[in-house]
Design an enzyme around this catalytic site. Structure first.
Site, mmCIF file in Angstrom:
data_model
loop_
_atom_site.group_PDB
_atom_site.id
_atom_site.type_symbol
_atom_site.label_atom_id
_atom_site.label_comp_id
_atom_site.label_asym_id
_atom_site.label_seq_id
_atom_site.Cartn_x
_atom_site.Cartn_y
_atom_site.Cartn_z
ATOM 1 N N SER A 168 0.833 -1.200 0.000
ATOM 2 C CA SER A 168 0.000 0.000 0.000
ATOM 3 C C SER A 168 0.869 1.252 0.000
ATOM 4 O O SER A 168 1.983 1.254 0.526
ATOM 5 C CB SER A 168 -0.931 0.006 1.213
ATOM 6 O OG SER A 168 -0.195 -0.007 2.398
ATOM 7 N N CYS B 265 -12.095 -0.031 16.741
ATOM 8 C CA CYS B 265 -12.981 -1.177 16.619
ATOM 9 C C CYS B 265 -12.785 -1.808 15.247
ATOM 10 O O CYS B 265 -12.355 -1.133 14.317
ATOM 11 C CB CYS B 265 -14.432 -0.728 16.739
ATOM 12 S SG CYS B 265 -14.789 0.047 18.314
ATOM 13 N N TRP C 42 -9.400 -13.136 10.637
ATOM 14 C CA TRP C 42 -10.016 -11.836 10.867
ATOM 15 C C TRP C 42 -11.479 -11.801 10.449
ATOM 16 O O TRP C 42 -12.038 -10.725 10.221
ATOM 17 C CB TRP C 42 -9.184 -10.734 10.171
ATOM 18 C CG TRP C 42 -7.833 -10.549 10.828
ATOM 19 C CD1 TRP C 42 -7.429 -11.099 12.022
ATOM 20 C CD2 TRP C 42 -6.718 -9.784 10.359
ATOM 21 N NE1 TRP C 42 -6.138 -10.728 12.315
ATOM 22 C CE2 TRP C 42 -5.669 -9.918 11.306
ATOM 23 C CE3 TRP C 42 -6.499 -8.999 9.224
ATOM 24 C CZ2 TRP C 42 -4.426 -9.298 11.149
ATOM 25 C CZ3 TRP C 42 -5.254 -8.377 9.069
ATOM 26 C CH2 TRP C 42 -4.237 -8.527 10.029
ATOM 27 N N ASP D 22 -0.019 -11.952 1.585
ATOM 28 C CA ASP D 22 0.231 -11.468 2.951
ATOM 29 C C ASP D 22 -0.371 -12.408 3.985
ATOM 30 O O ASP D 22 -1.542 -12.777 3.873
ATOM 31 C CB ASP D 22 -0.427 -10.088 3.145
ATOM 32 C CG ASP D 22 0.254 -8.999 2.326
ATOM 33 O OD1 ASP D 22 1.466 -9.116 2.080
ATOM 34 O OD2 ASP D 22 -0.437 -8.030 1.933
ATOM 35 N N GLU E 292 -0.927 -15.241 15.004
ATOM 36 C CA GLU E 292 -1.942 -15.037 16.033
ATOM 37 C C GLU E 292 -3.007 -16.126 16.043
ATOM 38 O O GLU E 292 -3.773 -16.231 16.988
ATOM 39 C CB GLU E 292 -2.572 -13.657 15.898
ATOM 40 C CG GLU E 292 -3.397 -13.496 14.653
ATOM 41 C CD GLU E 292 -3.876 -12.068 14.474
ATOM 42 O OE1 GLU E 292 -3.027 -11.170 14.542
ATOM 43 O OE2 GLU E 292 -5.072 -11.877 14.254
ATOM 44 N N HIS F 282 4.352 -11.774 3.350
ATOM 45 C CA HIS F 282 4.716 -10.691 4.261
ATOM 46 C C HIS F 282 4.075 -10.924 5.619
ATOM 47 O O HIS F 282 2.920 -11.324 5.712
ATOM 48 C CB HIS F 282 4.248 -9.347 3.692
ATOM 49 C CG HIS F 282 4.259 -8.248 4.703
ATOM 50 N ND1 HIS F 282 5.427 -7.721 5.202
ATOM 51 C CD2 HIS F 282 3.253 -7.601 5.344
ATOM 52 C CE1 HIS F 282 5.135 -6.789 6.094
ATOM 53 N NE2 HIS F 282 3.825 -6.711 6.204
ATOM 54 N N CYS G 81 3.905 -8.855 9.431
ATOM 55 C CA CYS G 81 4.419 -7.667 10.097
ATOM 56 C C CYS G 81 4.555 -7.872 11.589
ATOM 57 O O CYS G 81 3.824 -7.305 12.366
ATOM 58 C CB CYS G 81 3.581 -6.444 9.793
ATOM 59 S SG CYS G 81 1.865 -6.774 9.495
ATOM 60 N N HIS H 58 5.652 2.606 11.153
ATOM 61 C CA HIS H 58 4.675 3.055 12.151
ATOM 62 C C HIS H 58 5.049 4.421 12.725
ATOM 63 O O HIS H 58 4.266 5.041 13.420
ATOM 64 C CB HIS H 58 4.568 2.032 13.278
ATOM 65 C CG HIS H 58 4.281 0.650 12.758
ATOM 66 N ND1 HIS H 58 5.289 -0.223 12.402
ATOM 67 C CD2 HIS H 58 3.133 0.025 12.479
ATOM 68 C CE1 HIS H 58 4.746 -1.337 11.943
ATOM 69 N NE2 HIS H 58 3.445 -1.217 11.985
HETATM 70 N N1 GLN Z 1 -0.053 -5.393 1.630
HETATM 71 C C1 GLN Z 1 -0.551 -4.776 2.821
HETATM 72 C C2 GLN Z 1 -0.131 -3.318 2.830
HETATM 73 O O1 GLN Z 1 0.861 -2.988 2.251
HETATM 74 C C3 GLN Z 1 0.007 -5.465 4.040
HETATM 75 C C4 GLN Z 1 -0.614 -4.941 5.300
HETATM 76 C C5 GLN Z 1 -0.202 -5.720 6.528
HETATM 77 O O2 GLN Z 1 0.780 -6.431 6.538
HETATM 78 N N2 GLN Z 1 -0.907 -5.587 7.592
HETATM 79 O O3 GLN Z 1 -0.797 -2.495 3.425
HETATM 80 ZN ZN ZN Z 2 2.663 -5.627 7.510
#
Ligand code: GLN
Ligand code: ZN
Length: 757
Positions: free
Chosen positions: A434, A517, A562, A600, A606, A642, A644, A695
């Site tokens: 993104s 939320c 999710w 991703d 989790e 990916h 995170c 972040h």
């Molecule tokens: N591809 C998503 C992004 O770039 C990955 C988001 C994530 O890892 N939470 O936003």
């Molecule tokens: Zn990420």
């Protein structure tokens, strides 16, 4: 028949997220503290009223919280980190927010306390901080005030508190390391005082939550229960509550504790009820948690009726209730106006779940199952709905073969072919998908959703953004480009909306943390894909550049984790259905000329079960699902994934099992600690350890990135190393993004020069 009922907690956010609005308005000085307090009180009164209307025997008090109930417990116990303390040592609501957010009026910004996941839910709590020889004392009296409020309104109250052992378990030591259990000495007297204070208000039953009893605890922690609880034998009655999983493995310890009742989660724990009944002392209340607090389906009340009825034949003191707090399910189904009646009939949110408890209790009291008929039948219509079962999906699932889950040649061979195909430089640079999501883009999506603009206009605008992001990436001289994900609101919702089997709510919000939320999609039927989802956007992006464009999909395990799931199929089957649907998309991307595809899986970790002994089973089906999506591709197609987070040491084998050609991960926030881990553990494929923290608004400098890369090449062969930020850039603005990526590319070029031997 001596049967009573109760709930373990009601959602605190309000059916229209009133709490969120109030918190955020207070933080931005739009409302006063008095106004905020008033909204909190109104919410509690509404929630108690709902419980009373549903003839629940007690109202639950202590489930409300201004941010998080673990943080409220820290405040109650006077556990305020030094940096958040007021000069005069008093605590107030702003202290609570200061701990949670690191910001407060007239205070300088400091680090907020850490936040982490509450067991295996998507709720996050504020991690208590403990220092050596820490003392505790009753400091914040919100709980006592709330009890008074409820008593003043004439309610029969059952307060809930977080138990001392779970509280210690959830926290972290700061400064010099020590055994947190040493703090029990100081903590127990304060708990004794709290319990007595509550009892002095004329209250009998106190719910004491100890969810860690579902975990596989070491002897040391189990002993801590015996030791502490031996001090809790006042005139009050303690209901020891456990939830999220079974506790049979710890039952021998539990039954020795001097409590007066035990709550078990029959929805998530596997119990032998005969044994449970035999082991739990006869004079104890046995509270059976049968209404699922973690999902949105109606309960099969007829099924539970039979189970509880049998229990009532052998046991005097039984309570009926929810599996866990309703914190984890949305508030009121009646707010939904856009779900068809057919589908709505299957669901039950917190308000409806209270009603279910009432209905079930009535049926049990009158020994009359027929009054449950209508309710259970509504749920049964799900089985016959033509929205649910798709024979093609079922047969595709049955046909999954081992060959569907392995790539045709091993990584080393694929890597060579891919190197030749893409001709990427040493240390290829890329991003996670993104790019900044501006207000313009959000408005554009909303206008399209609300049908204010037609698809052609919408598409033309999205393409404009894609053109812009491609040319920006070319100017920045990144190597593998992305299309920016402008068409996506949320990485799960977007795919859910484009797949069959999902339903969406307007108000199905669940608290994630603080004022945040989430509104998880609901999987009601077999999942499949009937038309391309992202392919056209990607092809358009690729048509604008000679550099390879990487496509982005959300992986099956993350979509599963999710979402609210249907309960008539095992999780792994649902996951495989999603995996097959996504595989169709992968294959269309490939035929559309996109040969780098990122799947991703930020939620892989989790999804781990609470009990370690069950991890392998989960990881085995979860990784298999990922491979169903990713394996049926040509050798030259490069699969990325990916994640995170950096705490994946304990699932490293599973990550290797995914067999992605490239993995990008977060390391920037942990001083490349993970890299040191790679020294011991050789990740066999390519890896892009995030070189800066997205972040934070800080722009990483060239030399910072260079030094991280110099560190990385000590552990990872340079020809298997990628360079990228640690997550998607959607929360950053354009200016920050460009500056940061520019530095990232310069640092990479410097590294290439140094290492081009
Ligand atoms: N591809 C998503 C992004 O770039 C990955 C988001 C994530 O890892 N939470 O936003
Ligand atoms: Zn990420």
């Amino acid at each position: 028949m001596p049967i009573m009922n109760h709930i373990l907690g009601f959602p605190r956010i309000g059916s229209q997220r009133e709490l969120k609005q109030a918190q955020e308005s207070y933080w931005s000085n739009q409302i006063s503290r008095e106004q905020l307090l008033k909204i909190g009180l109104d919410l509690r009164l509404q929630h108690w009223k709902k419980q009373k209307e549903s003839e629940i025997d007690f109202v639950c008090v202590g489930d409300f919280s201004w941010y998080d109930h673990v943080l409220s417990t820290s405040m109650l116990l006077g556990n305020i980190p030094e940096r958040h303390k007021n000069v005069n040592k008093c605590v107030d609501l702003d202290t609570l927010f200061y701990i949670a957010r690191g910001i407060a009026p007239n205070r300088k910004p400091v680090a907020a306390a850490e936040m982490t996941k509450w067991f295996n839910t998507n709720y996050h709590y504020i991690v208590p901080e403990f220092v050596q020889d820490q003392t505790f004392s009753i400091t914040w009296c919100q709980l006592f005030h709330e009890i008074d409020e409820a008593l003043n309104y004439g309610y029969k109250v059952k307060p809930v508190i977080l138990g001392p052992i779970t509280y210690l378990w959830l926290g972290k030591t700061k400064g010099k390391d020590f055994n947190r259990l040493d703090l029990l000495r100081n903590l127990i007297p304060v708990y004794q005082e709290i319990l007595s204070k509550i009892h002095e208000k004329g209250i009998d039953w106190i719910q004491i939550d100890e969810p860690i009893l579902s975990l596989e605890l070491s002897d040391e922690w189990l002993k801590a229960f015996e030791l502490s609880y031996s001090f809790f034998s006042g005139n009050y009655k303690l209901l020891l509550t456990t939830f999220f999983d079974g506790i049979e493995h710890n039952l021998k310890t539990i039954v020795k504790l001097p409590v007066d009742g035990l709550h078990v989660d029959l929805v998530h724990g596997k119990y032998n009820l005969v044994e449970l009944n035999n082991l739990v002392p006869e004079h104890w209340i046995l509270s059976l948690g049968v209404i699922n607090g973690r999902n949105i389906w109606k309960s099969d009340l007829k099924y539970w009726f039979n189970i509880i009825r049998t229990m009532l034949m052998v046991r005097k003191h039984v309570w009926v209730g929810a599996s866990c707090s309703f914190l984890h399910c949305p508030v009121d189904l009646n707010s939904e106006k856009n779900i068809s009646i057919e589908v709505k009939n299957w669901f039950s949110f917190a308000v409806q779940k209270c009603y279910e408890i009432n209905l079930l209790t009535k049926a049990l009291k009158s020994d009359n199952v027929s009054i449950l008929e209508e309710w259970s039948n509504l749920l049964y219509t799900h089985n016959y709905s033509n929205q649910v079962n798709n024979p093609f999906v079922r047969s595709a699932i049955n046909k999954i073969h081992k060959s569907d889950t392995v790539r045709s040649v091993p990584y080393v061979i694929r890597a060579n072919l891919q190197k030749r195909k893409f001709g990427l430089p040493l240390l290829p640079t890329t991003t996670i998908g993104s790019f900044p999501q501006t207000n313009d883009i959000r408005k554009l999506r909303l206008d399209y959703k609300n049908k204010n603009i037609n698809f052609d206009d919408y598409s033309a605008e999205i393409k404009k953004h894609i053109r812009n992001v491609i040319s920006t990436q070319e100017e920045l001289e990144l190597d593998v480009l992305v299309h920016g994900e402008f068409e996506r609101n949320d990485m799960v919702e977007y795919f859910g909306e484009h797949l069959h089997g999902f339903v969406f709510t307007d108000f199905g919000w669940v608290q994630s943390y603080g004022s945040r939320c989430v509104k998880p999609p609901i999987i009601v039927g077999d999942v499949y894909r009937s038309k391309k989802i992202t392919t056209e956007w990607l092809q358009y992006a690729q048509s604008l550049t000679k550099k390879p464009v990487k496509a982005m999909l959300t992986g099956p395990v993350t979509i599963l984790s999710w979402s609210f799931l249907r309960e008539d199929l095992p999780k792994q089957i649902i996951c495989n259905q999603i995996a097959l649907a996504l595989r169709d998309e992968v294959s269309d991307l490939e035929s559309g000329g996109i040969h780098i595809i990122q799947i991703d899986e930020p939620a892989l970790r989790e999804g781990l079960p609470l009990k370690k002994s069950e991890w392998n089973e989960y990881l085995s089906w979860a990784t298999k699902s990922f491979r169903i999506t990713s394996s049926k591709v040509q050798d030259i197609t490069q699969i990325h994934t990916h994640m995170c987070y950096c705490e994946f040491q304990d699932i490293m084998d599973a990550i290797v099992e995914l067999d992605a050609d490239v993995i990008t991960i977060e390391t920037a926030r942990s001083d490349m600690e993970l890299l040191r881990f790679f020294k011991k553990f050789k990740y066999p494929n390519e890896i892009g350890p995030g070189v800066y923290d997205i972040h934070s608004p800080n722009i990483p400098t060239i030399s910072e990135i260079e030094s991280l890369l110099s560190e990385a090449i000590k552990y990872i062969p340079i020809d298997r190393l990628w360079v990228n930020p640690d997550c998607g850039l959607k929360t950053r603005n354009w200016e920050e993004t460009k500056l940061a990526l520019k530095n990232m590319v310069i640092a990479t070029k410097n590294m290439r020069k140094k290492n081009n031997s």
